[in-house]
Design an enzyme around this catalytic site. Sequence first.
Site, short mmCIF file in Angstrom:
data_model
loop_
_atom_site.label_atom_id
_atom_site.label_comp_id
_atom_site.label_asym_id
_atom_site.label_seq_id
_atom_site.Cartn_x
_atom_site.Cartn_y
_atom_site.Cartn_z
N GLU A 162 0.67 -1.39 -0.11
CA GLU A 162 0.00 0.09 -0.06
C GLU A 162 0.71 1.24 0.15
O GLU A 162 0.76 1.97 0.92
CB GLU A 162 -0.93 0.07 1.33
CG GLU A 162 -1.93 -1.04 1.14
CD GLU A 162 -3.01 -1.04 2.09
OE1 GLU A 162 -2.95 -0.14 3.13
OE2 GLU A 162 -3.70 -1.90 2.18
N GLU A 354 -5.29 -8.35 0.47
CA GLU A 354 -6.14 -8.24 1.74
C GLU A 354 -7.41 -7.99 1.34
O GLU A 354 -7.76 -7.23 0.23
CB GLU A 354 -5.62 -6.93 2.30
CG GLU A 354 -4.18 -7.20 2.96
CD GLU A 354 -3.78 -5.80 3.48
OE1 GLU A 354 -4.73 -4.67 3.90
OE2 GLU A 354 -2.39 -5.54 3.71
O1 IFM Z 1 -4.66 -3.24 9.02
C1 IFM Z 1 -4.12 -2.41 7.72
C2 IFM Z 1 -2.99 -3.22 6.78
O2 IFM Z 1 -1.80 -2.94 7.74
C3 IFM Z 1 -2.70 -2.29 5.41
N1 IFM Z 1 -4.13 -2.59 4.96
C4 IFM Z 1 -5.46 -2.17 5.60
C5 IFM Z 1 -5.38 -2.86 6.84
C6 IFM Z 1 -6.86 -2.45 7.56
O3 IFM Z 1 -6.75 -0.99 7.73
#
Ligand code: IFM
Length: 485
Positions: A162, A354
């Site tokens: 990210e 994710e």
């Molecule tokens: O916990 C975070 C993760 O570290 C990065 N992506 C989003 C998740 C939820 O906010």
Amino acid sequence: MFREGFVWGAGSSAYQIEGGAALDGRGPSIWDTLCRRPGAIHNSETGDVACDHYTRFRDDVDLMQRIGLGAYRFSVAWPRVLPLGIGRINEPGLDFYDQLVDSLLAANITPWVTLYHWDLPQGLFDRGGWLSPEIPAWFAEYTRVVVDRLSDRVTNWITINEPQIFVGLGYREGKHAPGLKLSMKEQLAAAHHVLLAHGRAVQVIRERARSTPSIGWAPVGRADYPAVETPENIEAARISSMSVHEPGFWNNTWFGDPVCLGHYPEDGVRLYGADMPRIERGDMETIFQKLDFYGVNIYSGVGVRRGADGATETVAWPAGVASTTMRWPVAPKSLYWGPRFLHERYQLPIVITENGMANPDWVAGDGRVHDPQRIDYTRAYLLELARAHADRVPVHGYFHWAALDNFEWAEGYKERFGLIHVDFATQKRTMKDSAYWYSEVIRSNGKHLSDASPFAQAAGPQVRRVAQETRQGVRGPVPVPGGRS
Ligand code: IFM
């Protein structure tokens, strides 16, 4: 419903779960520093102990095996391996990841390693951090150390998690480490260095890996989808998903186009004008490395349509829209249109690195953690992902975020994303209903998603069946809270 060999996993990141901040020679990171700044983190909480995974990783791997995970995505803490970021290697830090990888493999869980999930060594921040033109070389050195140690057993690599968020919240809004609010020009310079670091890491992995690597990255995915699926609205959503709308990083293409197409997107170049980063000869070639998959983190999205004047309009959420405790609207269609648009543009297999939700989970009077919202959310999203697969989007894997409840950055411990509940006072782990449900999804390679009443199942016979199967198959009984085995 999903291709054979589909990867079913769950994820985590080092600072969010490891703890052991002062153990075995780990150096400080920018998150250790931010956590000490008054007011920066909810309740002044820190990742010093987190889930104490650094000492409890074997038990955690056991739980993951009981869920039936085929893969586990974790990140390496750069300052655990190189306490100052470059130079001296911290052997005990590397030993930890060695042992983690070995435990996973012994449990038949494939490790997926993320190299950077936001915990920049403080020593490198002091030398300029992501603003320094030297950081791609620092990141290459760190990548070399990790790859030399783990690549005999690790084949799946994710360079950076990210970039939109750690540059956007860390260097623009000041909410995440290092807590800065810089000019657009400086933000774009940092982002350019992130891209170069990604490219250098891919080069290092390809040069040095001892087993054939599969390499991707894990940007956040902005998924604008057609509120009503007409051809005009689909086109409006496609354009909107692939545009740089406004200054800042809430888009796919500012990072995605250089990585996958070898150039910055024209609309962004126009928008930023004189703030554009300095691009040295060879930079774009360094950034533009062949990837094996496009990892993407998708949690929500927005419905759009083509307006009367031909421009894209965002459709307002209805009053009382379903949303998570982060106040992120539940938008399952994002897991169809996000992968579809990203694949159309970048022509790479997609891995959902994710997806998940924060929920107010607690251990109920019966000793169990009932999280029907998470089951419903995940089921709805996965059905949309299955639709993408049916429509020939090559979706190769799905990682639920997260394996364990953990430290949610500026939100501290108040947001729970895990399949496994963690009592942060005692470190007791409890599998949530969603973990039992997810194990059925995994076991059936997604067929279980068509079950229209997943909640009754998660609470009843299914739990008993999973418990029984696990007892026969692997390592002892699944702890079924309340003794319903
Ligand atoms: O916990 C975070 C993760 O570290 C990065 N992506 C989003 C998740 C939820 O906010």
